[in-house]
Design a protein around this motif. Structure first.
Motif, PDB file in Angstrom:
ATOM      1  N   UNK A  67      -4.412   7.552   3.156  1.00  0.00           N
ATOM      2  CA  UNK A  67      -3.235   7.705   4.008  1.00  0.00           C
ATOM      3  C   UNK A  67      -3.588   7.481   5.474  1.00  0.00           C
ATOM      4  N   UNK A  68      -4.766   7.968   5.875  1.00  0.00           N
ATOM      5  CA  UNK A  68      -5.226   7.735   7.245  1.00  0.00           C
ATOM      6  C   UNK A  68      -5.443   6.247   7.479  1.00  0.00           C
ATOM      7  N   UNK A  69      -5.963   5.541   6.468  1.00  0.00           N
ATOM      8  CA  UNK A  69      -6.167   4.099   6.591  1.00  0.00           C
ATOM      9  C   UNK A  69      -4.860   3.351   6.795  1.00  0.00           C
ATOM     10  N   UNK A  70      -3.789   3.791   6.122  1.00  0.00           N
ATOM     11  CA  UNK A  70      -2.482   3.164   6.309  1.00  0.00           C
ATOM     12  C   UNK A  70      -1.994   3.363   7.739  1.00  0.00           C
ATOM     13  N   UNK A  71      -2.197   4.565   8.266  1.00  0.00           N
ATOM     14  CA  UNK A  71      -1.795   4.842   9.653  1.00  0.00           C
ATOM     15  C   UNK A  71      -2.614   3.995  10.623  1.00  0.00           C
ATOM     16  N   UNK A  72      -3.937   3.915  10.376  1.00  0.00           N
ATOM     17  CA  UNK A  72      -4.802   3.107  11.245  1.00  0.00           C
ATOM     18  C   UNK A  72      -4.384   1.642  11.221  1.00  0.00           C
ATOM     19  N   UNK A 121     -12.458  16.414  -8.193  1.00  0.00           N
ATOM     20  CA  UNK A 121     -11.420  16.749  -7.213  1.00  0.00           C
ATOM     21  C   UNK A 121     -11.987  16.754  -5.796  1.00  0.00           C
ATOM     22  N   UNK A 122     -13.241  17.212  -5.660  1.00  0.00           N
ATOM     23  CA  UNK A 122     -13.861  17.266  -4.342  1.00  0.00           C
ATOM     24  C   UNK A 122     -14.016  15.876  -3.740  1.00  0.00           C
ATOM     25  N   UNK A 123     -14.121  14.852  -4.577  1.00  0.00           N
ATOM     26  CA  UNK A 123     -14.184  13.480  -4.062  1.00  0.00           C
ATOM     27  C   UNK A 123     -12.805  12.858  -3.969  1.00  0.00           C
ATOM     28  N   UNK A 124     -11.970  13.052  -4.985  1.00  0.00           N
ATOM     29  CA  UNK A 124     -10.694  12.350  -5.066  1.00  0.00           C
ATOM     30  C   UNK A 124      -9.713  12.793  -3.988  1.00  0.00           C
ATOM     31  N   UNK A 125      -9.631  14.079  -3.721  1.00  0.00           N
ATOM     32  CA  UNK A 125      -8.655  14.578  -2.738  1.00  0.00           C
ATOM     33  C   UNK A 125      -8.955  14.038  -1.335  1.00  0.00           C
ATOM     34  N   UNK A 126     -10.199  14.155  -0.827  1.00  0.00           N
ATOM     35  CA  UNK A 126     -10.477  13.547   0.490  1.00  0.00           C
ATOM     36  C   UNK A 126     -10.261  12.039   0.509  1.00  0.00           C
ATOM     37  N   UNK A 127     -10.588  11.351  -0.598  1.00  0.00           N
ATOM     38  CA  UNK A 127     -10.396   9.900  -0.637  1.00  0.00           C
ATOM     39  C   UNK A 127      -8.923   9.535  -0.470  1.00  0.00           C
ATOM     40  N   UNK A 128      -8.053  10.286  -1.129  1.00  0.00           N
ATOM     41  CA  UNK A 128      -6.631   9.966  -1.007  1.00  0.00           C
ATOM     42  C   UNK A 128      -6.122  10.263   0.403  1.00  0.00           C
ATOM     43  N   UNK A 129      -6.583  11.368   0.987  1.00  0.00           N
ATOM     44  CA  UNK A 129      -6.187  11.670   2.369  1.00  0.00           C
ATOM     45  C   UNK A 129      -6.672  10.573   3.317  1.00  0.00           C
ATOM     46  N   UNK A 184       0.825  -1.206   0.000  1.00  0.00           N
ATOM     47  CA  UNK A 184       0.000   0.000   0.000  1.00  0.00           C
ATOM     48  C   UNK A 184       0.862   1.260   0.000  1.00  0.00           C
ATOM     49  N   UNK A 185       1.962   1.214   0.722  1.00  0.00           N
ATOM     50  CA  UNK A 185       2.837   2.378   0.788  1.00  0.00           C
ATOM     51  C   UNK A 185       3.589   2.600  -0.522  1.00  0.00           C
ATOM     52  N   UNK A 186       3.983   1.504  -1.180  1.00  0.00           N
ATOM     53  CA  UNK A 186       4.789   1.622  -2.397  1.00  0.00           C
ATOM     54  C   UNK A 186       3.971   2.066  -3.601  1.00  0.00           C
ATOM     55  N   UNK A 187       2.675   1.754  -3.592  1.00  0.00           N
ATOM     56  CA  UNK A 187       1.843   1.995  -4.781  1.00  0.00           C
ATOM     57  C   UNK A 187       0.915   3.197  -4.624  1.00  0.00           C
ATOM     58  N   UNK A 188       1.374   4.209  -3.915  1.00  0.00           N
ATOM     59  CA  UNK A 188       0.541   5.403  -3.717  1.00  0.00           C
ATOM     60  C   UNK A 188       0.154   6.056  -5.047  1.00  0.00           C
ATOM     61  N   UNK A 189       1.085   6.096  -5.988  1.00  0.00           N
ATOM     62  CA  UNK A 189       0.807   6.735  -7.272  1.00  0.00           C
ATOM     63  C   UNK A 189      -0.311   6.043  -8.030  1.00  0.00           C
ATOM     64  N   UNK A 190      -0.286   4.706  -8.057  1.00  0.00           N
ATOM     65  CA  UNK A 190      -1.340   3.955  -8.736  1.00  0.00           C
ATOM     66  C   UNK A 190      -2.684   4.124  -8.019  1.00  0.00           C
TER      67      UNK A 190
END
Length: 252
Positions: A224-229, A213-221, A186-192
């Protein structure tokens, strides 16, 4: 004996389903009593953006009743969802291990809260921007008068889409928990992942950059939160898998 167990499970399942349906029915009563006020509230973001003199219209004789009634029913289900999910949890919980129960409860609560948060984000943040864009791009000589049924369908699709999109952290944790995906992957494939999120947003939102953008930007953030969790909640499992991978890589 197996037949008795199956019968008990069927009886319990029936009772859980009846309780869930009763909860939806109880929530539906006040929603039905105030269904016109609820529709007025839902329509407010569009009405504030419409040009002077423009309004929502009903293109069917029964629409002034059926559209608010539909909204009341959907809202009742949305309100009752926590109790419905609790009934599902109570049915499957006896068959889970202790460590599975320990992780499932916060995931269940988080999924409900994130769905509500996604729907609220769509209504209060995305809708004003999105509707302003649509009204501003109306061609000259065209009077924008939206059908109330079409508008409600659009709102429900957007609320459902944003609510589902905000489930990304829970989905990320589940993928790592089941071992379907390693957290290092998950960490390595952030771009994909970012590319996939924008493609998903392009399919479920209107064809404009603002909505996507209003959907995609929060989804990507949230990704990242999911990886931390996952790193915090599954620390022991991730360490055990990393140890197994290291042992398999060692030369014999």
């Amino acid at each position: 004996e197996e037949s008795d167990i199956a019968d008990r499970l069927l009886v319990e399942l029936r009772d859980r389903l009846l309780k869930a349906m009763l909860a939806v029915g109880i929530c539906f009563i006040p929603c039905a009593l105030y269904m016109n006020q609820l529709f007025t509230f839902v329509a407010e973001p569009l009405k504030r953006k419409l040009p002077a003199g423009a309004t929502l219209i009903a293109t069917s004789v029964v629409a002034p009743f059926t559209v608010p009634f539909k909204l009341a029913l959907v809202l009742a289900i949305g309100i009752a969802i926590p109790f419905v999910l609790y009934q599902a949890w109570a049915f499957v919980a006896p068959g889970l291990y202790r460590h599975e129960k320990k992780l499932a409860v916060p995931l269940l609560v988080s999924s409900v809260l994130l769905f509500y948060l996604g729907a609220a984000f769509a209504y209060y943040v995305v809708f004003p921007v999105m509707l302003s864009f649509f009204v501003a791009t109306t061609p000259a000589g065209v009077q924008m008068m939206t059908d109330m049924g079409s508008y409600l369908d659009f709102v429900m699709i957007m609320l459902l889409a944003f609510g589902a999109a905000f489930e990304v952290p829970v989905a990320t944790v589940l993928l790592v928990w089941t071992g379907f995906v390693r957290i290092t992957t998950l960490r390595k494939n952030r771009g994909f992942v970012l590319l996939g999120i924008f493609i998903f947003a392009a399919f479920v939102t209107p064809p404009d950059a603002v909505s996507q953008s209003a959907m995609a930007v929060p989804m990507y953030l949230l990704y990242e939160i999911g990886i931390v969790m996952a790193s915090l909640l599954l620390k022991d499992k991730i360490a055990a898998r990393a140890k197994e991978d290291a042992e398999h890589k060692e030369p014999v």
